[in-house]
Scaffold this motif. Structure first.
Motif, PDB file in Angstrom:
ATOM      1  N   VAL A 126      -3.065 -39.435  -9.575  1.00  0.00           N
ATOM      2  CA  VAL A 126      -3.474 -38.428 -10.560  1.00  0.00           C
ATOM      3  C   VAL A 126      -3.524 -37.055  -9.905  1.00  0.00           C
ATOM      4  CG1 VAL A 126      -5.422 -37.608 -11.952  1.00  0.00           C
ATOM      5  CG2 VAL A 126      -4.723 -39.997 -12.083  1.00  0.00           C
ATOM      6  N   ARG A 127      -4.125 -36.983  -8.731  1.00  0.00           N
ATOM      7  CA  ARG A 127      -4.205 -35.703  -8.018  1.00  0.00           C
ATOM      8  C   ARG A 127      -2.804 -35.172  -7.714  1.00  0.00           C
ATOM      9  NH1 ARG A 127      -7.062 -31.119  -6.649  1.00  0.00           N
ATOM     10  NH2 ARG A 127      -6.478 -30.461  -4.571  1.00  0.00           N
ATOM     11  N   ARG A 128      -1.925 -36.049  -7.249  1.00  0.00           N
ATOM     12  CA  ARG A 128      -0.556 -35.638  -6.932  1.00  0.00           C
ATOM     13  C   ARG A 128       0.151 -35.141  -8.191  1.00  0.00           C
ATOM     14  NH1 ARG A 128       2.805 -38.130  -2.840  1.00  0.00           N
ATOM     15  NH2 ARG A 128       0.895 -37.866  -1.654  1.00  0.00           N
ATOM     16  N   TYR A 129      -0.086 -35.810  -9.329  1.00  0.00           N
ATOM     17  CA  TYR A 129       0.527 -35.376 -10.577  1.00  0.00           C
ATOM     18  C   TYR A 129       0.034 -33.980 -10.957  1.00  0.00           C
ATOM     19  CZ  TYR A 129       2.154 -35.177 -15.340  1.00  0.00           C
ATOM     20  OH  TYR A 129       2.778 -34.779 -16.492  1.00  0.00           O
ATOM     21  N   CYS A 130      -1.274 -33.781 -10.870  1.00  0.00           N
ATOM     22  CA  CYS A 130      -1.840 -32.472 -11.222  1.00  0.00           C
ATOM     23  C   CYS A 130      -1.284 -31.376 -10.317  1.00  0.00           C
ATOM     24  CB  CYS A 130      -3.357 -32.504 -11.133  1.00  0.00           C
ATOM     25  SG  CYS A 130      -4.132 -33.510 -12.404  1.00  0.00           S
ATOM     26  N   LEU A 131      -1.159 -31.671  -9.037  1.00  0.00           N
ATOM     27  CA  LEU A 131      -0.631 -30.680  -8.099  1.00  0.00           C
ATOM     28  C   LEU A 131       0.845 -30.388  -8.347  1.00  0.00           C
ATOM     29  CD1 LEU A 131      -2.214 -31.627  -4.674  1.00  0.00           C
ATOM     30  CD2 LEU A 131      -2.333 -29.414  -5.788  1.00  0.00           C
ATOM     31  N   ALA A 132       1.652 -31.438  -8.397  1.00  0.00           N
ATOM     32  CA  ALA A 132       3.103 -31.251  -8.440  1.00  0.00           C
ATOM     33  C   ALA A 132       3.623 -30.951  -9.836  1.00  0.00           C
ATOM     34  CB  ALA A 132       3.792 -32.490  -7.885  1.00  0.00           C
ATOM     35  N   ALA A 133       3.287 -31.775 -10.804  1.00  0.00           N
ATOM     36  CA  ALA A 133       3.889 -31.656 -12.132  1.00  0.00           C
ATOM     37  C   ALA A 133       3.249 -30.562 -12.970  1.00  0.00           C
ATOM     38  CB  ALA A 133       3.805 -32.994 -12.860  1.00  0.00           C
ATOM     39  N   CYS A 134       1.964 -30.407 -12.835  1.00  0.00           N
ATOM     40  CA  CYS A 134       1.251 -29.472 -13.708  1.00  0.00           C
ATOM     41  C   CYS A 134       1.151 -28.063 -13.129  1.00  0.00           C
ATOM     42  CB  CYS A 134      -0.147 -29.996 -13.976  1.00  0.00           C
ATOM     43  SG  CYS A 134      -0.407 -30.505 -15.647  1.00  0.00           S
ATOM     44  N   MET A 135       0.730 -27.974 -11.892  1.00  0.00           N
ATOM     45  CA  MET A 135       0.368 -26.672 -11.337  1.00  0.00           C
ATOM     46  C   MET A 135       1.279 -26.174 -10.225  1.00  0.00           C
ATOM     47  SD  MET A 135      -2.075 -25.796 -13.169  1.00  0.00           S
ATOM     48  CE  MET A 135      -3.249 -26.490 -14.305  1.00  0.00           C
ATOM     49  N   GLY A 136       2.433 -26.781 -10.076  1.00  0.00           N
ATOM     50  CA  GLY A 136       3.415 -26.282  -9.123  1.00  0.00           C
ATOM     51  C   GLY A 136       2.965 -26.320  -7.669  1.00  0.00           C
ATOM     52  N   GLY A 137       2.062 -27.212  -7.331  1.00  0.00           N
ATOM     53  CA  GLY A 137       1.623 -27.363  -5.950  1.00  0.00           C
ATOM     54  C   GLY A 137       0.507 -26.432  -5.518  1.00  0.00           C
ATOM     55  N   GLN A 138      -0.063 -25.670  -6.424  1.00  0.00           N
ATOM     56  CA  GLN A 138      -1.119 -24.726  -6.066  1.00  0.00           C
ATOM     57  C   GLN A 138      -2.501 -25.344  -6.316  1.00  0.00           C
ATOM     58  OE1 GLN A 138      -0.571 -20.864  -7.724  1.00  0.00           O
ATOM     59  NE2 GLN A 138       1.576 -20.790  -7.148  1.00  0.00           N
ATOM     60  N   ARG A 139      -3.183 -25.642  -5.232  1.00  0.00           N
ATOM     61  CA  ARG A 139      -4.493 -26.288  -5.321  1.00  0.00           C
ATOM     62  C   ARG A 139      -5.508 -25.455  -6.092  1.00  0.00           C
ATOM     63  NH1 ARG A 139      -2.782 -28.006   0.003  1.00  0.00           N
ATOM     64  NH2 ARG A 139      -2.775 -30.282   0.022  1.00  0.00           N
ATOM     65  N   SER A 140      -5.451 -24.152  -5.960  1.00  0.00           N
ATOM     66  CA  SER A 140      -6.416 -23.293  -6.650  1.00  0.00           C
ATOM     67  C   SER A 140      -6.252 -23.380  -8.168  1.00  0.00           C
ATOM     68  CB  SER A 140      -6.277 -21.843  -6.188  1.00  0.00           C
ATOM     69  OG  SER A 140      -4.980 -21.354  -6.481  1.00  0.00           O
ATOM     70  N   LEU A 141      -5.016 -23.556  -8.633  1.00  0.00           N
ATOM     71  CA  LEU A 141      -4.783 -23.695 -10.066  1.00  0.00           C
ATOM     72  C   LEU A 141      -5.306 -25.032 -10.583  1.00  0.00           C
ATOM     73  CD1 LEU A 141      -1.192 -22.211 -10.512  1.00  0.00           C
ATOM     74  CD2 LEU A 141      -3.388 -21.162 -11.087  1.00  0.00           C
ATOM     75  N   VAL A 142      -5.189 -26.078  -9.765  1.00  0.00           N
ATOM     76  CA  VAL A 142      -5.723 -27.380 -10.162  1.00  0.00           C
ATOM     77  C   VAL A 142      -7.240 -27.294 -10.291  1.00  0.00           C
ATOM     78  CG1 VAL A 142      -6.013 -29.792  -9.494  1.00  0.00           C
ATOM     79  CG2 VAL A 142      -3.814 -28.679  -9.160  1.00  0.00           C
ATOM     80  N   ALA A 143      -7.886 -26.660  -9.336  1.00  0.00           N
ATOM     81  CA  ALA A 143      -9.346 -26.521  -9.374  1.00  0.00           C
ATOM     82  C   ALA A 143      -9.800 -25.698 -10.580  1.00  0.00           C
ATOM     83  CB  ALA A 143      -9.851 -25.885  -8.086  1.00  0.00           C
TER      84      ALA A 143
END
Length: 117
Positions: A16-33
């Motif tokens: 799930v975390r990998r999906y949020c990082l890669a698919a949703c937010m383009g690898g930007q951790r700050s956007l996921v948070a």
């Protein structure tokens, strides 16, 4: 999903975390948070932590997400071909891959014929 990660099995929460990082937010951790999409089934799990009081198994949340992705078409979830790019793909049916293999094997196992007396 990069080729080097293909052999490593992710836990449902890591997927799930990998999906949020890669698919949703383009690898930007700050956007996921800072994600504001509270309607997303992954929102409470996006930080790779299970919130206190969370009563649903993570694989069931993945199933719910996949059903949302296919607009409720269960057959489309089973036939999904995105296994090369989607980190949550192994959990799309709502159970872990190991458990799924065991359930399929049990279902295919020959049964003893029971005749009525």
């Amino acid at each position: 999903m990069p080729k080097g990660d293909a052999c490593k099995t992710l836990s449902p929460l890591e997927a799930v975390r990998r999906y949020c990082l890669a698919a949703c937010m383009g690898g930007q951790r700050s956007l996921v948070a800072a994600c504001a999409d509270r309607g997303c089934p992954f929102h409470p799990l996006r930080m790779k932590e299970i919130p206190e009081g969370f009563r649903v198994r993570v694989v069931r949340v993945v199933r719910r997400f996949c059903l949302r992705c296919t607009v409720g078409d269960r057959d489309a979830v089973r036939r999904c071909t995105e296994h090369d790019v989607c980190p949550i793909w192994p959990y799309r049916v709502g159970v872990s891959p190991k458990k799924l293999k065991r359930l399929i094997a049990e279902k295919r196992r020959p049964r003893q014929l029971e005749l009525p007396l």
